[in-house]
Scaffold this motif. Sequence first.
Motif, PDB file in Angstrom:
ATOM      1  N   THR A  90      -0.864  -1.144 -11.416  1.00 16.04           N
ATOM      2  CA  THR A  90      -1.325  -2.516 -11.228  1.00 16.04           C
ATOM      3  C   THR A  90      -0.176  -3.357 -10.710  1.00 16.04           C
ATOM      4  OG1 THR A  90      -2.429  -4.366 -12.336  1.00 16.04           O
ATOM      5  CG2 THR A  90      -0.745  -3.210 -13.590  1.00 16.04           C
ATOM      6  N   ASP A  91      -0.478  -4.541 -10.199  1.00 12.25           N
ATOM      7  CA  ASP A  91       0.583  -5.402  -9.679  1.00 12.25           C
ATOM      8  C   ASP A  91       1.321  -6.082 -10.816  1.00 12.25           C
ATOM      9  OD1 ASP A  91       0.592  -5.082  -6.912  1.00 12.25           O
ATOM     10  OD2 ASP A  91      -1.128  -6.390  -6.648  1.00 12.25           O
ATOM     11  N   GLY A 100       4.579  -6.513  -7.207  1.00 15.09           N
ATOM     12  CA  GLY A 100       4.485  -5.203  -6.578  1.00 15.09           C
ATOM     13  C   GLY A 100       3.804  -4.204  -7.486  1.00 15.09           C
ATOM     14  N   PRO A 101       3.384  -3.068  -6.934  1.00 15.26           N
ATOM     15  CA  PRO A 101       2.710  -2.059  -7.751  1.00 15.26           C
ATOM     16  C   PRO A 101       3.664  -1.448  -8.772  1.00 15.26           C
ATOM     17  CG  PRO A 101       3.171  -1.204  -5.558  1.00 15.26           C
ATOM     18  CD  PRO A 101       3.513  -2.659  -5.527  1.00 15.26           C
ATOM     19  N   ALA A 102       3.179  -1.278  -9.992  1.00 16.58           N
ATOM     20  CA  ALA A 102       3.980  -0.683 -11.055  1.00 16.58           C
ATOM     21  C   ALA A 102       3.094   0.248 -11.869  1.00 16.58           C
ATOM     22  CB  ALA A 102       4.587  -1.761 -11.954  1.00 16.58           C
ATOM     23  N   LEU A 103       3.709   1.238 -12.471  1.00 16.28           N
ATOM     24  CA  LEU A 103       3.003   2.181 -13.325  1.00 16.28           C
ATOM     25  C   LEU A 103       3.077   1.691 -14.767  1.00 16.28           C
ATOM     26  CD1 LEU A 103       1.626   4.944 -13.856  1.00 16.28           C
ATOM     27  CD2 LEU A 103       3.934   5.919 -14.046  1.00 16.28           C
ATOM     28  N   VAL A 104       1.922   1.388 -15.344  1.00 18.52           N
ATOM     29  CA  VAL A 104       1.854   0.922 -16.730  1.00 18.52           C
ATOM     30  C   VAL A 104       1.314   2.059 -17.587  1.00 18.52           C
ATOM     31  CG1 VAL A 104       0.873  -0.781 -18.316  1.00 18.52           C
ATOM     32  CG2 VAL A 104       1.413  -1.443 -15.955  1.00 18.52           C
ATOM     33  N   ASP A 122       0.833  -1.206   0.000  1.00 25.37           N
ATOM     34  CA  ASP A 122       0.000   0.000   0.000  1.00 25.37           C
ATOM     35  C   ASP A 122       0.866   1.254   0.000  1.00 25.37           C
ATOM     36  OD1 ASP A 122      -2.357  -1.417  -0.010  1.00 25.37           O
ATOM     37  OD2 ASP A 122      -2.572  -1.424   2.173  1.00 25.37           O
ATOM     38  N   ARG A 123       1.929   1.236   0.795  1.00 24.32           N
ATOM     39  CA  ARG A 123       2.823   2.388   0.840  1.00 24.32           C
ATOM     40  C   ARG A 123       3.542   2.565  -0.490  1.00 24.32           C
ATOM     41  NH1 ARG A 123       4.861   1.866   6.098  1.00 24.32           N
ATOM     42  NH2 ARG A 123       6.462   0.428   5.379  1.00 24.32           N
ATOM     43  N   ARG A 124       3.947   1.478  -1.083  1.00 24.03           N
ATOM     44  CA  ARG A 124       4.620   1.551  -2.381  1.00 24.03           C
ATOM     45  C   ARG A 124       3.661   2.052  -3.464  1.00 24.03           C
ATOM     46  NH1 ARG A 124       7.081  -4.322  -2.934  1.00 24.03           N
ATOM     47  NH2 ARG A 124       7.704  -3.568  -4.989  1.00 24.03           N
ATOM     48  N   ARG A 125       2.413   1.623  -3.374  1.00 25.16           N
ATOM     49  CA  ARG A 125       1.425   2.065  -4.354  1.00 25.16           C
ATOM     50  C   ARG A 125       1.199   3.578  -4.255  1.00 25.16           C
ATOM     51  NH1 ARG A 125      -2.477  -0.694  -7.281  1.00 25.16           N
ATOM     52  NH2 ARG A 125      -4.124   0.647  -8.101  1.00 25.16           N
ATOM     53  N   ARG A 126       1.086   4.084  -3.039  1.00 28.45           N
ATOM     54  CA  ARG A 126       0.886   5.528  -2.875  1.00 28.45           C
ATOM     55  C   ARG A 126       2.070   6.310  -3.426  1.00 28.45           C
ATOM     56  NH1 ARG A 126      -1.184   3.724   2.149  1.00 28.45           N
ATOM     57  NH2 ARG A 126       0.764   4.242   3.215  1.00 28.45           N
ATOM     58  N   LEU A 127       3.274   5.822  -3.186  1.00 27.31           N
ATOM     59  CA  LEU A 127       4.449   6.517  -3.707  1.00 27.31           C
ATOM     60  C   LEU A 127       4.496   6.426  -5.228  1.00 27.31           C
ATOM     61  CD1 LEU A 127       6.922   8.126  -2.970  1.00 27.31           C
ATOM     62  CD2 LEU A 127       8.210   6.008  -2.708  1.00 27.31           C
ATOM     63  N   THR A 128       4.071   5.304  -5.783  1.00 28.13           N
ATOM     64  CA  THR A 128       4.019   5.160  -7.244  1.00 28.13           C
ATOM     65  C   THR A 128       3.016   6.144  -7.841  1.00 28.13           C
ATOM     66  OG1 THR A 128       4.576   2.803  -7.057  1.00 28.13           O
ATOM     67  CG2 THR A 128       3.641   3.535  -9.145  1.00 28.13           C
TER      68      THR A 128
END
Length: 299
Positions: free
Chosen positions: A255-256, A260-264, A170-176
Amino acid sequence: MTAEHLTVERFERHRDLLTGVAYRVLGTVADAEDVVQEAWLRWSEVDASDVRDDRAYLVRVVTRLAIDRLRRVRARREAYVGSWLPELAATPDATEHAELADSVELALLVVLETLSPLERAVFVLREAFDLPYAEIGEVIGRSEATVRQLARRGREHVRERTPRFDVDRDRRRRLTERFADAAVRGDLDALTAMFATDVSLVGDGGGKAKAPRRVITGADKVARFLSSIASVEGARRFLESAGLPPASGFGMEITDVNGGPALVVTADGRPVTVFSLVVADGLIQTVFLVANPEKLSRL
């Protein structure tokens, strides 16, 4: 149920496991699928009634095939244009299978590229799938003592070279999300504030799409590069470099990818670039940029 149907069913029961093993050993979905298909051809030719443990037998076949293939493709990767990054794989169930998701993290797969094929296979079977040393020895045709030695070397190598990363998705997603917003706005100050001082950007265009061929290091340099490619003109140049037609619209989705979360980033709905961030201590330590269209087709 016919014997043929039973043989198919027994194989398909383990297909996901076999693909997972092959992908972690090889780093590409295409090669993994080829290996699994070759394993199926071998399975279809044996008398399945003679196989006491389908899973163990099939894992052994797939692992040995993957090791052989990895030895062959290593030379091609050494001649690769720019940095070579693993082929990306969507992991929609990453939160449900966190342990397995961690074993396909891009940062980890990059480090696994530096292991020998045997070390990599042992690491995958032991660390990702928790196979006993004795069983791994049967898989790769080595003694249990040798397997333990390979496992120890592999663990030490990976521990020394794998960057620390935040496991809180969740923290990684917010930073992404903040990263994407700042890049699109061309906000250099906001980007720089998210980066560790020695942040690095590793790009993989494979000579088929616009991406830096050398690693970019330093918060200011990485921020300026990202700002330049996020502009409309930068996007146009990227499509031209990849031999893609002009796009009427661009989109972004988080998306994962690889656990992990990544920006596509998409152009008219097709993925054209993926940004995967290594985050530690609340800052971005590494930006992986994958633009080679061959490595985005599975997304």
